[in-house]
Design a protein around this motif. Structure first.
Motif, PDB file in Angstrom:
ATOM      1  N   ALA A 100      40.410  42.278  36.652  1.00  0.00           N
ATOM      2  CA  ALA A 100      41.696  41.573  36.717  1.00  0.00           C
ATOM      3  C   ALA A 100      41.974  41.073  38.132  1.00  0.00           C
ATOM      4  CB  ALA A 100      42.820  42.489  36.234  1.00  0.00           C
ATOM      5  N   ILE A 101      41.653  41.895  39.138  1.00  0.00           N
ATOM      6  CA  ILE A 101      41.842  41.495  40.535  1.00  0.00           C
ATOM      7  C   ILE A 101      40.919  40.332  40.885  1.00  0.00           C
ATOM      8  CG2 ILE A 101      41.506  42.228  42.921  1.00  0.00           C
ATOM      9  CD1 ILE A 101      44.042  43.317  41.789  1.00  0.00           C
ATOM     10  N   ILE A 102      39.684  40.377  40.393  1.00  0.00           N
ATOM     11  CA  ILE A 102      38.736  39.292  40.663  1.00  0.00           C
ATOM     12  C   ILE A 102      39.235  37.981  40.054  1.00  0.00           C
ATOM     13  CG2 ILE A 102      36.399  38.454  40.181  1.00  0.00           C
ATOM     14  CD1 ILE A 102      35.453  41.359  40.349  1.00  0.00           C
ATOM     15  N   ILE A 103      39.721  38.046  38.810  1.00  0.00           N
ATOM     16  CA  ILE A 103      40.277  36.849  38.174  1.00  0.00           C
ATOM     17  C   ILE A 103      41.444  36.308  38.987  1.00  0.00           C
ATOM     18  CG2 ILE A 103      41.470  35.979  36.123  1.00  0.00           C
ATOM     19  CD1 ILE A 103      39.895  38.015  34.473  1.00  0.00           C
ATOM     20  N   LEU A 104      42.322  37.219  39.424  1.00  0.00           N
ATOM     21  CA  LEU A 104      43.495  36.803  40.199  1.00  0.00           C
ATOM     22  C   LEU A 104      43.094  36.286  41.572  1.00  0.00           C
ATOM     23  CD1 LEU A 104      46.552  36.701  39.819  1.00  0.00           C
ATOM     24  CD2 LEU A 104      46.708  38.944  40.912  1.00  0.00           C
ATOM     25  N   PHE A 105      42.023  36.824  42.142  1.00  0.00           N
ATOM     26  CA  PHE A 105      41.536  36.344  43.433  1.00  0.00           C
ATOM     27  C   PHE A 105      41.042  34.900  43.318  1.00  0.00           C
ATOM     28  CE2 PHE A 105      38.316  35.741  46.700  1.00  0.00           C
ATOM     29  CZ  PHE A 105      38.948  36.240  47.831  1.00  0.00           C
ATOM     30  N   ILE A 106      40.356  34.596  42.234  1.00  0.00           N
ATOM     31  CA  ILE A 106      39.889  33.221  42.006  1.00  0.00           C
ATOM     32  C   ILE A 106      41.070  32.273  41.866  1.00  0.00           C
ATOM     33  CG2 ILE A 106      38.630  31.724  40.403  1.00  0.00           C
ATOM     34  CD1 ILE A 106      36.855  34.139  39.748  1.00  0.00           C
ATOM     35  N   ILE A 107      42.083  32.698  41.108  1.00  0.00           N
ATOM     36  CA  ILE A 107      43.284  31.878  40.952  1.00  0.00           C
ATOM     37  C   ILE A 107      43.977  31.676  42.297  1.00  0.00           C
ATOM     38  CG2 ILE A 107      45.566  31.775  39.871  1.00  0.00           C
ATOM     39  CD1 ILE A 107      44.420  33.329  37.515  1.00  0.00           C
ATOM     40  N   SER A 108      44.062  32.746  43.103  1.00  0.00           N
ATOM     41  CA  SER A 108      44.715  32.657  44.412  1.00  0.00           C
ATOM     42  C   SER A 108      43.959  31.722  45.345  1.00  0.00           C
ATOM     43  CB  SER A 108      44.815  34.056  45.031  1.00  0.00           C
ATOM     44  OG  SER A 108      45.560  34.929  44.205  1.00  0.00           O
ATOM     45  N   THR A 109      42.645  31.731  45.249  1.00  0.00           N
ATOM     46  CA  THR A 109      41.841  30.819  46.076  1.00  0.00           C
ATOM     47  C   THR A 109      42.140  29.366  45.721  1.00  0.00           C
ATOM     48  OG1 THR A 109      40.080  32.484  46.207  1.00  0.00           O
ATOM     49  CG2 THR A 109      39.503  30.213  46.769  1.00  0.00           C
ATOM     50  N   ILE A 110      42.246  29.095  44.440  1.00  0.00           N
ATOM     51  CA  ILE A 110      42.581  27.734  43.990  1.00  0.00           C
ATOM     52  C   ILE A 110      43.979  27.344  44.476  1.00  0.00           C
ATOM     53  CG2 ILE A 110      42.968  26.275  41.967  1.00  0.00           C
ATOM     54  CD1 ILE A 110      40.888  27.974  40.503  1.00  0.00           C
ATOM     55  N   VAL A 168      48.586  37.814  32.996  1.00  0.00           N
ATOM     56  CA  VAL A 168      47.523  37.124  32.249  1.00  0.00           C
ATOM     57  C   VAL A 168      46.160  37.684  32.630  1.00  0.00           C
ATOM     58  CG1 VAL A 168      46.366  34.906  31.925  1.00  0.00           C
ATOM     59  CG2 VAL A 168      48.864  35.029  31.905  1.00  0.00           C
ATOM     60  N   SER A 169      45.930  37.918  33.917  1.00  0.00           N
ATOM     61  CA  SER A 169      44.640  38.449  34.375  1.00  0.00           C
ATOM     62  C   SER A 169      44.387  39.836  33.798  1.00  0.00           C
ATOM     63  CB  SER A 169      44.616  38.509  35.907  1.00  0.00           C
ATOM     64  OG  SER A 169      44.820  37.223  36.470  1.00  0.00           O
ATOM     65  N   ILE A 170      45.394  40.693  33.819  1.00  0.00           N
ATOM     66  CA  ILE A 170      45.248  42.052  33.280  1.00  0.00           C
ATOM     67  C   ILE A 170      45.031  42.006  31.769  1.00  0.00           C
ATOM     68  CG2 ILE A 170      46.444  44.251  32.942  1.00  0.00           C
ATOM     69  CD1 ILE A 170      47.879  43.717  35.606  1.00  0.00           C
ATOM     70  N   THR A 171      45.740  41.116  31.084  1.00  0.00           N
ATOM     71  CA  THR A 171      45.596  41.002  29.632  1.00  0.00           C
ATOM     72  C   THR A 171      44.181  40.569  29.252  1.00  0.00           C
ATOM     73  OG1 THR A 171      47.944  40.452  29.381  1.00  0.00           O
ATOM     74  CG2 THR A 171      46.481  39.850  27.571  1.00  0.00           C
ATOM     75  N   VAL A 172      43.648  39.575  29.951  1.00  0.00           N
ATOM     76  CA  VAL A 172      42.295  39.103  29.667  1.00  0.00           C
ATOM     77  C   VAL A 172      41.279  40.224  29.888  1.00  0.00           C
ATOM     78  CG1 VAL A 172      40.476  37.526  30.421  1.00  0.00           C
ATOM     79  CG2 VAL A 172      42.817  36.692  30.159  1.00  0.00           C
ATOM     80  N   SER A 173      41.427  40.952  30.988  1.00  0.00           N
ATOM     81  CA  SER A 173      40.503  42.039  31.282  1.00  0.00           C
ATOM     82  C   SER A 173      40.612  43.161  30.248  1.00  0.00           C
ATOM     83  CB  SER A 173      40.779  42.587  32.683  1.00  0.00           C
ATOM     84  OG  SER A 173      39.796  43.523  33.062  1.00  0.00           O
ATOM     85  N   ASN A 174      41.821  43.459  29.798  1.00  0.00           N
ATOM     86  CA  ASN A 174      42.014  44.492  28.767  1.00  0.00           C
ATOM     87  C   ASN A 174      41.413  44.082  27.433  1.00  0.00           C
ATOM     88  OD1 ASN A 174      43.429  46.952  29.625  1.00  0.00           O
ATOM     89  ND2 ASN A 174      45.065  45.572  30.244  1.00  0.00           N
ATOM     90  N   LEU A 175      41.509  42.812  27.111  1.00  0.00           N
ATOM     91  CA  LEU A 175      40.906  42.331  25.863  1.00  0.00           C
ATOM     92  C   LEU A 175      39.392  42.504  25.878  1.00  0.00           C
ATOM     93  CD1 LEU A 175      42.973  39.063  25.233  1.00  0.00           C
ATOM     94  CD2 LEU A 175      43.065  41.174  23.903  1.00  0.00           C
ATOM     95  N   ILE A 176      38.800  42.421  27.056  1.00  0.00           N
ATOM     96  CA  ILE A 176      37.343  42.565  27.181  1.00  0.00           C
ATOM     97  C   ILE A 176      36.917  44.028  27.163  1.00  0.00           C
ATOM     98  CG2 ILE A 176      35.351  42.108  28.661  1.00  0.00           C
ATOM     99  CD1 ILE A 176      36.868  39.662  29.732  1.00  0.00           C
TER     100      ILE A 176
END
Length: 456
Positions: A100-110, A168-176
């Protein structure tokens, strides 16, 4: 009924051995097994039993018990670090938080690239970690020092809509990683706690590395200054835990789990009650804004809403208005609102009527949920315990809302020159008062709904 020769029953349908009575059918679950109860005497007749007895020879009492070999589902008694890690279902929940942090890091970079393209000067001031922590509603500490003196301030970034991206990032990671492995209410709770703890700790570690210092110097005729930014680690751990736990619990907890644990079922109902109240308030504010924006001018936040956008502004205002509907004093714009100063205030009549209507809306939502509570638990011998639980959980959630939505706009000093003094704008409501008032209010209103449904 025809007589049946039980001795001729096909052995594949036998659950127990005909010779010694031991269990012959394999249990499907690898974690569940039968084991001999460790006792020298039968708990039923108090006669002595042997180590290899599975039934008491005197009374026939069953001396075996079902045992769960999976320690993550066993009760933690000593609470050493190994038990805690197992209880929180690590490392799976840690991986969930990390992804979830990695997903959010990518979003933050954008986001950083997008913001820097419009405001090039800001690229030297903030980095990707700052944006990531800001999206998790962190509190930013700013320290400034010049030849004229020094000063500092703390900005509470409690703009609730920012939390959408972490959720959203945590939800996606939890679904996986977690959704398909959650089979009951206990696993939903443990996974939620695990994600909350690990997500908060990761944010706390990132906050330790968030400190940045920039020095600017000019020619001999002018002065230089130093600006330092940092996020508080303890605050990030707390807010990370709240966001991680609630996001995971809402996703993993299913309606069919309600019969397993009353406490966890009522917690989910309290979360739903707060969410429904917030959404209804937001919808009402959107409709009012389309019809007449005068109440925004009257509350002193018209400029704020115009600057941040109507969606962001109303989503923030909805949290304060719903809390006010629970009789909690709130600060909106430059003025404080409470039940005691509402009538004598200089608010427009339409604004006053809108705020009064929120009292009735909150009461209606609480009554509806307490009526459903009686339908689920009212026939048990729990008395008003479900009401106490609902009110307790709800008041804690309102306190959580206070932590997440306190926002500070403006500052007491100009961080670059330290010469201009401005009036800070803080919006929100107190955590202690909100917990106490919301508990008392929700208890009496839910008790009314609970009793009304009994009569029906």
């Amino acid at each position: 009924m025809d007589n049946i020769d039980f001795n001729n029953v096909n052995d594949k349908y036998s659950n127990y051995s005909k010779v010694n009575g031991t269990m012959s059918r394999q249990i499907k679950s690898k974690e569940l097994t039968l084991r001999k109860v460790k006792a020298e005497k039968c708990s039923n007749c108090d006669n002595k039993v042997e180590d290899n007895d599975i039934y008491c020879k005197s009374c026939g009492f069953n001396l075996e018990e079902i045992y769960n070999t999976d320690k993550s589902y066993a009760r933690v008694e000593k609470w050493d670090y190994k038990d805690v890690i197992s209880y929180l279902n690590m490392p799976k929940t840690f991986i969930t938080s990390l992804v979830a942090i990695i997903i959010l890091f990518i979003i933050s970079t954008i986001l950083k690239g997008t913001v820097s393209s419009y405001i090039p000067d800001i690229a030297d001031v903030i980095n990707t970690i700052h944006i990531l922590l800001s999206l998790n509603l962190g509190s930013l500490s700013v320290y400034s020092s010049t030849t004229m003196g020094w000063g500092g301030l703390e900005l509470n970034l409690g703009i609730i809509i920012l939390a959408v991206l972490p959720i959203v990032s945590i939800t996606v990671s939890n679904l996986i990683f977690n959704k398909k492995f959650t089979k009951n209410s206990q696993s939903a709770l443990r996974n939620s706690l695990g994600v909350g703890v690990t997500y908060g700790l990761i944010l706390g570690v990132l906050a330790l590395f968030s400190k940045t210092k920039m020095s600017y110097s000019y020619d001999m005729m002018q002065y230089g200054y130093i600006v330092q930014f940092s996020f508080g680690s303890l605050g990030m751990i707390l807010k990370g835990f709240i966001i991680g736990f609630l996001s995971t619990y809402i996703l993993l907890y299913k309606k069919e789990y309600e019969n397993e644990n009353m406490y966890l079922g009522i917690l989910k109902r309290a979360i739903n009650m707060l969410l429904i109240g917030y959404v209804l308030t937001f919808v009402i504010l959107c409709i009012l804004t389309m019809a007449d924006r005068s109440y925004l001018y009257n509350l002193g936040i018209s400029n704020y809403v115009n600057q941040v956008g109507i969606g962001v502004g109303l989503s923030q205002l909805a949290a304060y208005i719903w809390s006010f509907g629970n009789f909690i004093p709130v600060t909106i714009g430059s003025q404080g609102l409470s039940l005691f100063n509402l009538i004598g205030s200089d608010l427009y009549l339409t604004t006053t009527l809108m705020l009064v209507a929120m009292f009735f809306l909150s009461a209606l939502v609480i009554i509806v949920f307490s009526c459903k509570l009686e339908m689920k638990y009212g026939k048990s011998e729990e008395g008003i315990k479900p009401i106490l639980l609902l009110s307790g959980f709800y008041s804690i959630l309102v306190g959580v809302l206070s932590i997440l939505t306190t926002a500070t706009l403006g500052s007491s000093v100009d961080i670059f020159s330290l010469s201009n003094y401005n009036t800070p704008l803080t919006m929100g409501f107190g955590i202690v008062s909100s917990v106490l008032i919301s508990f008392i209010y929700s208890f009496f209103i839910s008790l009314l709904g609970y009793k009304l449904n009994i009569f029906n």
